[in-house]
Design an enzyme around this catalytic site. Sequence first.
Site: not given
Length: 264
Positions: A72, A184
Site C-alpha cells: 500500500c 496506489c
Amino acid sequence: MIQPIGILDSGAGGLTIAKEIVNLLPFEDIIYFGDNLYCPYGDKTIEEIRNLSARLVKYFIGQNCKLVVVACNTATVAGIDYLRSKFDIPLVGVVPVVKTAANLTKTNTFGVIATKFTIESNYQKELIRKFAPDKRVINQPCPGIVELIEKNNIKKNEIEIEGLLRKYLTPLLKEKIDVLALGCTHYALVRNLIQKITGPGIHILDSGEAVACQVKRVLTNNNQLNGLREPAYKFYCSSSSENFGKMVKTIFKSDKIVIEKINP
C-alpha cells in the site's frame, strides 16, 4: 520449516502485488490481509495509518512470516521507517515509481496519480527531488476511486469509475504527459480503463514487478527461498469477505484458496 510471505494492504489493491510475487516466486506460501474494514487508508492520520499497519505486521509475525510486504503506497510513505524501527522482520514497501517514470519520459513531463496522503507526503516529495529534479511532475489525487473498486464487481461500477478517472486524468493529459505512474496499488486493478482514457501513447507504470523483484532479492540474500513444492495461499480481510473473495478468485483464477474474514 516453511515460512510464508505476508502481504498487507488497505483492501484489494495489493492483490496486484501478490500476483506479481506469485508469478515470480511460484513455490512461496502467501498470507494476504486486506484491511477493508478501515479502507481507504488515504483519508486517515499518519498515526492511524501506522497503528493499522503495525497491528497487521504483528499478526504476520505471529503467523511465522519470513518477510512482510507493505503493498500500500499510503501505508509505506506513512510508516515504513516506523515499522522497521518497531519490528525485527524484513519489510518491503511500495511507492510510486518516480525514478522509472523520470527515466522513461521523453517530454520531461510525467504524471503521478495517488491518494492525497501519498501525494502530500514528505516521502513522495523526496522521491521527486532525488530522482526527477529536472522533470515536470504533475501530481493528481483521485478520491473516490479506491472506494468504488472496493465495492467490487469493477464491471458493475465501470461507468462510474471511468467517469471519475476521466475527471482526474484530463488535466494531466492537457499537460502533455507521456508517462503515468500509478501511485496506489488499487489503480492497477483498473489499468485497462486508465489506458482507455489516456490512449496508447501514454506509458503507464505500476510497482508490482519491482516489488516482486525486491522480495526475491531479500529472500535470496537471506537464503530463504523455497525449493520446488506446492504452495499455499491464504487471503484474509477485516470486513465482508464476499466482495473481497470475488476479486481474489478473479485475479488468481482458482477456487482452491482460503478466503476468510478475521480480526487480527
